[in-house]
Structure formats: structure tokens, C-alpha cells
Design a protein around this motif. Sequence first.
Motif, PDB file in Angstrom:
ATOM      1  N   ARG A 139       0.844  -1.195   0.000  1.00 33.12           N
ATOM      2  CA  ARG A 139       0.000   0.000   0.000  1.00 33.12           C
ATOM      3  C   ARG A 139       0.878   1.243   0.000  1.00 33.12           C
ATOM      4  O   ARG A 139       1.805   1.372   0.803  1.00 33.12           O
ATOM      5  CB  ARG A 139      -0.902   0.016   1.234  1.00 33.12           C
ATOM      6  N   TRP A 140       0.596   2.145  -0.900  1.00 33.95           N
ATOM      7  CA  TRP A 140       1.283   3.440  -0.958  1.00 33.95           C
ATOM      8  C   TRP A 140       0.213   4.519  -0.913  1.00 33.95           C
ATOM      9  O   TRP A 140      -0.461   4.775  -1.904  1.00 33.95           O
ATOM     10  CB  TRP A 140       2.125   3.545  -2.226  1.00 33.95           C
ATOM     11  N   GLY A 141       0.007   5.095   0.275  1.00 28.97           N
ATOM     12  CA  GLY A 141      -1.105   6.034   0.429  1.00 28.97           C
ATOM     13  C   GLY A 141      -2.419   5.282   0.324  1.00 28.97           C
ATOM     14  O   GLY A 141      -2.689   4.357   1.091  1.00 28.97           O
ATOM     15  N   ASN A 142      -3.245   5.644  -0.642  1.00 32.96           N
ATOM     16  CA  ASN A 142      -4.525   4.963  -0.880  1.00 32.96           C
ATOM     17  C   ASN A 142      -4.470   4.038  -2.089  1.00 32.96           C
ATOM     18  O   ASN A 142      -5.504   3.590  -2.582  1.00 32.96           O
ATOM     19  CB  ASN A 142      -5.642   5.994  -1.074  1.00 32.96           C
ATOM     20  N   THR A 143      -3.280   3.777  -2.590  1.00 31.03           N
ATOM     21  CA  THR A 143      -3.125   2.926  -3.770  1.00 31.03           C
ATOM     22  C   THR A 143      -2.570   1.576  -3.363  1.00 31.03           C
ATOM     23  O   THR A 143      -1.626   1.490  -2.567  1.00 31.03           O
ATOM     24  CB  THR A 143      -2.169   3.584  -4.784  1.00 31.03           C
ATOM     25  N   PHE A 144      -3.170   0.508  -3.877  1.00 31.18           N
ATOM     26  CA  PHE A 144      -2.756  -0.853  -3.550  1.00 31.18           C
ATOM     27  C   PHE A 144      -2.179  -1.531  -4.790  1.00 31.18           C
ATOM     28  O   PHE A 144      -2.684  -1.355  -5.903  1.00 31.18           O
ATOM     29  CB  PHE A 144      -3.942  -1.678  -3.032  1.00 31.18           C
ATOM     30  N   SER A 145      -1.129  -2.327  -4.580  1.00 30.11           N
ATOM     31  CA  SER A 145      -0.554  -3.107  -5.678  1.00 30.11           C
ATOM     32  C   SER A 145      -1.403  -4.354  -5.919  1.00 30.11           C
ATOM     33  O   SER A 145      -2.360  -4.631  -5.191  1.00 30.11           O
ATOM     34  CB  SER A 145       0.877  -3.507  -5.331  1.00 30.11           C
TER      35      SER A 145
END
Length: 218
Positions: free
Chosen positions: A4-10
Amino acid sequence: MCVRWGNTFSNFFSVSNRTRQGSILSPYLFVRFICDLLCTLAKERVGCNIGCQFVNVLAYADDFVLVAPSWRGLYHLLPYAFWGMNLSASIDMTCNTKKTVSMVFQPKRHDRIIAATFLLLKINGNDIQYVSEFRYLGHIINNRLTDDDDINREIISMFTRTNVLLRRFSKSSVSVKITLFKSYCMSFYDSSLWRTYLKGSFQKHRSCYNKCFKMFFG
């Protein structure tokens, strides 16, 4: 797993290997893993009042400590901790009985001593031996509730660290020696836990510090 990077998921991916030895993630994952087991133990309401707070289990990483006011209280908690309620089986958790010990803390008032010996507790058919002292998270705890044994451990440790520095850095400059001595010989991280000890034990620790300082700086 995912990143998770901020509100973005891989994209999600599988993880088949374990955490590294000493990983800072291990304690968090373990506590999350056994959360239901800890809650079940806390709900039993068999434990001790420590600092006006009810306590019957302490957990750090993969170390468990059960606390009870009596032998019968500990006997009651053991099934819930290791084989009761099917919780231990459901998360595939087992107890290493070779590293598990029991300790009876003697009351300060002799008229409150109930018995000198107690029956051995059992986990999965294995006897749990009683000990008079035990090293937990680097700190030596004894059944007399005194800190003299831990002060002695710190004295031995300090002499050992100083001898290592002497062998490797005896010809270093004074500024380098100061940095090394502060880093390796002045980290008394558990001294704040020392509460009950003989005056002689503390004097030995002070003498040890002076000797180590003189040896290393000549």
C-alpha cells in the motif's frame, strides 16, 4: 499480501517464506495472530492486580507469561492458553516445554506462606519444572523479587564488553575510544527496573564501571 502506498494498492501476491530473524514485523504479526487467544485468557478473570490493572497474560513476540495469584489459578489458566477452546489447535500453535518454567514468588510475610513445595504443572503431558530465577527479555527475575542477580549479570556483561574493546581497539585515539565506550559500555537499558537490591551489589556495579573505564583508557 499487497503493498500500500497512500490509498493505492498493488496487485495481490502470495508469500510462502517467513519473516527474517529479528524482523520488527514479527511481534506485530504474532500479536495479531494470537489476538483471540489473548482475549479469551483475559476474560477468565483469574490473574493479579499490577498497578491497579488486572493482568493474567504478558505476550511479547513469541514469549508468553501467565500470571496468577496461586497455584490453582495458574492450573486453571493453562488449558485456555495451550489446548482449551480449540484456539491453539486452530492457529497451529504449540508450546516448547523445554523452554517453559514455573516460578513461585514467596510472600514477604512468612505467616502467609501456604506451602514450601507444589505439584508440578503439566503441558501436553510434560512436567514444567520450578526455578528460583529466570532470564526474561534480558532481565533476570528471581523468586525473591530482588534485583541483585540482574546487577551481577550487568557487571559480568560490562567486563566482557570492555575486554572485547581492549583486544580490538586498545591503540585507537581517545576520541574513538570515548565513542566506543559510550556505545558499548554505558547502555544500562534495564537499570530503571532495579528497585530492590543490596547496597553492596550497587557498589560493586559502580566499582566495575570505574575499573572498566580505567582499563580501557589506561
